[in-house]
Design a protein around this motif. Structure first.
Motif: not given
Length: 203
Positions: A1-29
């Motif tokens: 599959m050829a590499e396709q362009k994607v919004s930098p903001g969306l790409k960044l959100a997908l890359e760091i989103g799980p890390i931020i979610a883990f941080f928030v989830g840990y401090f809530l629990l």
């Protein structure tokens, strides 16, 4: 599959989103204990259990959007699944805390093997994105190899000597900031060994 362009903001959100979610989830629990199937689990274990499938989902989404995953993304996902799975299965947070150590040792070791062979594996991966002379790639590879190994040692020191709360903060912000600062400080190297565009150099 050829590499396709994607919004930098969306790409960044997908890359760091799980890390931020883990941080928030840990401090809530972090101050709570959950009984599931007769076993007690800490908030850290529950946050880890949520992080693993979330990272898998966002990595798959990145692949579907871009048509490409880097070797680092694939290896990171595999190690997260392995060490995250062991953490939840054995109800032992130490496995997940060791995961960054394994990642940095693996990549630092791989770069080191290439250097011993007189090669820059970093150049093989990034040459198209950052045209640079071979000497520059070798210098950058040596620096990055040492940097990865230093991060592996630092992660071991932090999780073994400090609280879980301190480690989660370090993992979320400290490691990210360290990698950002490292590459920001390589600007002079990239400029010195950059390969000029032929069209520009000929005018």
């Amino acid at each position: 599959m050829a590499e396709q362009k994607v919004s930098p903001g969306l790409k960044l959100a997908l890359e760091i989103g799980p890390i931020i979610a883990f941080f928030v989830g840990y401090f809530l629990l972090k101050d709570r204990t959950f009984t599931i199937g007769g076993n007690e689990y800490s908030g850290f274990i529950l946050a880890t259990a949520a992080f693993v499938p979330l990272l898998a989902a966002t990595t798959f989404a990145l692949y579907r959007l871009t048509g490409h995953l880097s070797k680092m993304q694939i290896v990171t996902l595999v190690l997260v699944i392995v060490f995250g799975g062991l953490t939840v299965w054995l109800n032992d947070e130490r496995f997940f805390k060791m995961k960054p150590t394994m990642i940095y040792l693996l990549f630092g070791g791989a770069l080191g093997v290439g250097l011993l062979r007189g090669q820059s594996y970093l150049q093989l991966v990034l040459e198209d994105a950052m045209p640079m002379k071979h000497e520059g790639w070798m210098i950058l590879t040596r620096r990055l190899c040492a940097f990865f190994l230093a991060l592996a040692v630092l992660n071991e020191v932090i999780w073994r000597s400090m609280s879980t709360e301190a480690w989660v903060t370090f993992k979320t912000f400290g490691l990210t900031a360290a990698i950002f600062v490292f590459f920001m400080t390589q600007g002079r190297l990239l400029q010195t060994y950059a390969i000029e565009d032929e069209d520009t150099s000929s005018t």
